[in-house]
Design an enzyme around this catalytic site. Sequence first.
Site, mmCIF file in Angstrom:
data_model
loop_
_atom_site.group_PDB
_atom_site.id
_atom_site.type_symbol
_atom_site.label_atom_id
_atom_site.label_comp_id
_atom_site.label_asym_id
_atom_site.label_seq_id
_atom_site.Cartn_x
_atom_site.Cartn_y
_atom_site.Cartn_z
ATOM 1 C CE LYS A 112 -4.285 -1.828 1.861
ATOM 2 N NZ LYS A 112 -5.321 -1.754 2.871
ATOM 3 C CE LYS A 195 -6.621 -7.512 -0.674
ATOM 4 N NZ LYS A 195 -7.094 -7.450 0.687
ATOM 5 C CE LYS A 198 -13.801 -2.996 2.412
ATOM 6 N NZ LYS A 198 -12.758 -3.020 3.421
HETATM 7 N N1 AQP Z 1 -10.309 -10.671 -2.263
HETATM 8 C C1 AQP Z 1 -10.492 -11.226 -1.067
HETATM 9 N N2 AQP Z 1 -10.617 -12.567 -0.966
HETATM 10 C C2 AQP Z 1 -10.829 -13.146 0.252
HETATM 11 N N3 AQP Z 1 -10.931 -12.436 1.398
HETATM 12 C C3 AQP Z 1 -10.825 -11.107 1.336
HETATM 13 N N4 AQP Z 1 -10.892 -10.137 2.273
HETATM 14 C C4 AQP Z 1 -10.702 -8.933 1.677
HETATM 15 N N5 AQP Z 1 -10.526 -9.087 0.360
HETATM 16 C C5 AQP Z 1 -10.594 -10.430 0.107
HETATM 17 C C6 AQP Z 1 -11.142 -10.375 3.693
HETATM 18 O O1 AQP Z 1 -12.195 -9.531 4.097
HETATM 19 C C7 AQP Z 1 -12.025 -9.205 5.472
HETATM 20 C C8 AQP Z 1 -12.270 -7.750 5.710
HETATM 21 O O2 AQP Z 1 -11.355 -6.992 4.963
HETATM 22 P P1 AQP Z 1 -11.102 -5.481 5.308
HETATM 23 O O3 AQP Z 1 -12.157 -4.656 4.726
HETATM 24 O O4 AQP Z 1 -10.941 -5.282 6.734
HETATM 25 O O5 AQP Z 1 -9.707 -5.192 4.716
HETATM 26 P P2 AQP Z 1 -8.975 -5.581 3.459
HETATM 27 O O6 AQP Z 1 -8.427 -6.938 3.540
HETATM 28 O O7 AQP Z 1 -7.994 -4.504 3.365
HETATM 29 O O8 AQP Z 1 -10.078 -5.526 2.311
HETATM 30 P P3 AQP Z 1 -9.879 -4.851 0.932
HETATM 31 O O9 AQP Z 1 -11.102 -4.941 0.142
HETATM 32 O O10 AQP Z 1 -8.674 -5.357 0.250
HETATM 33 O O11 AQP Z 1 -9.693 -3.349 1.328
HETATM 34 P P4 AQP Z 1 -8.558 -2.374 0.953
HETATM 35 O O12 AQP Z 1 -8.603 -2.240 -0.514
HETATM 36 O O13 AQP Z 1 -8.948 -1.132 1.675
HETATM 37 O O14 AQP Z 1 -7.276 -2.974 1.431
HETATM 38 C C9 AQP Z 1 -10.615 -9.643 5.861
HETATM 39 O O15 AQP Z 1 -10.710 -10.814 6.649
HETATM 40 C C10 AQP Z 1 -9.961 -9.960 4.547
HETATM 41 O O16 AQP Z 1 -9.045 -11.026 4.663
#
Ligand code: AQP
Length: 336
Positions: A112, A195, A198
Site C-alpha cells: 500500500k 485480489k 475495495k
Molecule cells: N479478495 C479477497 N478474498 C478473500 N478475502 C478477502 N478479504 C478482503 N478481500 C478479500 C477479507 O475480508 C475481510 C475484511 O477486509 P477489510 O475490509 O478489513 O480489509 P482488506 O483486507 O484490506 O479488504 P480490501 O477490500 O482489500 O480493502 P482495501 O482495498 O482497503 O485494502 C478480511 O478478513 C480480509 O481477509
Amino acid sequence: MKRILSGIQPTADSLHLGNYLGAVKQWVELQEGNDAFYCIVDLHALTIETDPAILRRRTLAAAAQLIAIGLDPKKCTLFVQSHLSEHNQLGWIFECITGFGEASRMTQFKDKSAKSGSDRTVVGLFTYPILQAADILLYQANSVPVGEDQRQHIELTRDLAQRFNAKYGPVFTIPDAHIIKSAAKINDLQDPNSKMSKSAASNSGVIDILDSSDVNAKKIKSAVTDTGKDVKFDEKNKPGISNLLTIHSALSGKSITSLENEFAGKGYGDFKGAVAEVVTSFFAPVKARTEELLKDEQSLLSILEEGSAKAREVAAKTLKKTYDALGLVPGSQLKG
Ligand code: AQP
C-alpha cells in the site's frame, strides 16, 4: 465455547464478494455454537483519508450489510471499534514490544505504501497491524476468521501475544487464523492475478454487494478469461476461469469437479451466465434487506451500543490484567 473475533473496515460504501467469501460467510457460520465478537474497525479506516460524513455513512452501512447477510446480534456481539478506548490503550502497549524491522516486513504495508509513496503514507498504516493485534488479543480470541491476505497479520498477533506472555506472565490467549482454503482469496474479475479489493484502481472487476443485479451480471459477463474454451480449474493457466469456478462453488455449494462436468462442452458464455445468476440471486435480497435496515438508523445504533457494552465487559478485564502484569499503578478507572 470458543471465542471468535474478526473485523471489517468501513472503507467503501459496499462490502465486496471477496469480503463475503473470504471472511463474512465464516462469521455467519461461526456465530452458531461459539462466543463470536465482530467489529467494524473504523479506527483502521482512518489510515486512508476519509470525509467525516462518508465514514459515518459507511460504518452504518457496514453494520446493516453484516446483519442483512446473516449476523444475528442476539447470537453474536457486533460492535464498533472506536466505541472502546481499550483498543488504543492496548495498541500502545503492543507498539512498545514490536520491533521496527518486524513491522516493516508486513507485506500489506509495503504494497500500500508503494502505491501512494512515502510522503503520502501515514504512520497509522505502518502501525495498523499492531492495533489489529490489540483488537484480537483484547477479547482473548481462540480463532480469527479472515481471508488469506490477513495471514501475516495474524502471525504477528501470535508472536506479540507469545512475547508478552513470556515476559510478563500468561495474560493473552494465542489465537489461530481460521482461513477457509477454497475461498481464501477471491480475485479481481479484470485482473485475476490480484485480489478483489475495495481500493482497486478500477471498480470494474469488483463485485459490490450493494450494486444492482444488472451491474454485477454485466461485470461477471465481462470478466477476463483466457482464449481457450474449457471450463477447467487451473489457477496457473486459467486464473480467470478458476476464480469464477471458486465463486460459483462457494456460493452454490457445488464442488469444482461437478461444475467442470456440468459445463463440459459448453462455452465460457454459458458458464459466466450461470455465475452471474448465482451471484445476483444471492446478493439481491441482501441489498434489499440492507436498504430496509438503513431506514431505521436508531435501531441500528442501539444494536451497536448494546454490542459495545458487551464487548467492554471483556475488553476492560483484559486491559486491567495487562496493566497489572506490566506494573502500571492502577488509577481509579482500572481498580475494579
Ligand atoms: N479478495 C479477497 N478474498 C478473500 N478475502 C478477502 N478479504 C478482503 N478481500 C478479500 C477479507 O475480508 C475481510 C475484511 O477486509 P477489510 O475490509 O478489513 O480489509 P482488506 O483486507 O484490506 O479488504 P480490501 O477490500 O482489500 O480493502 P482495501 O482495498 O482497503 O485494502 C478480511 O478478513 C480480509 O481477509
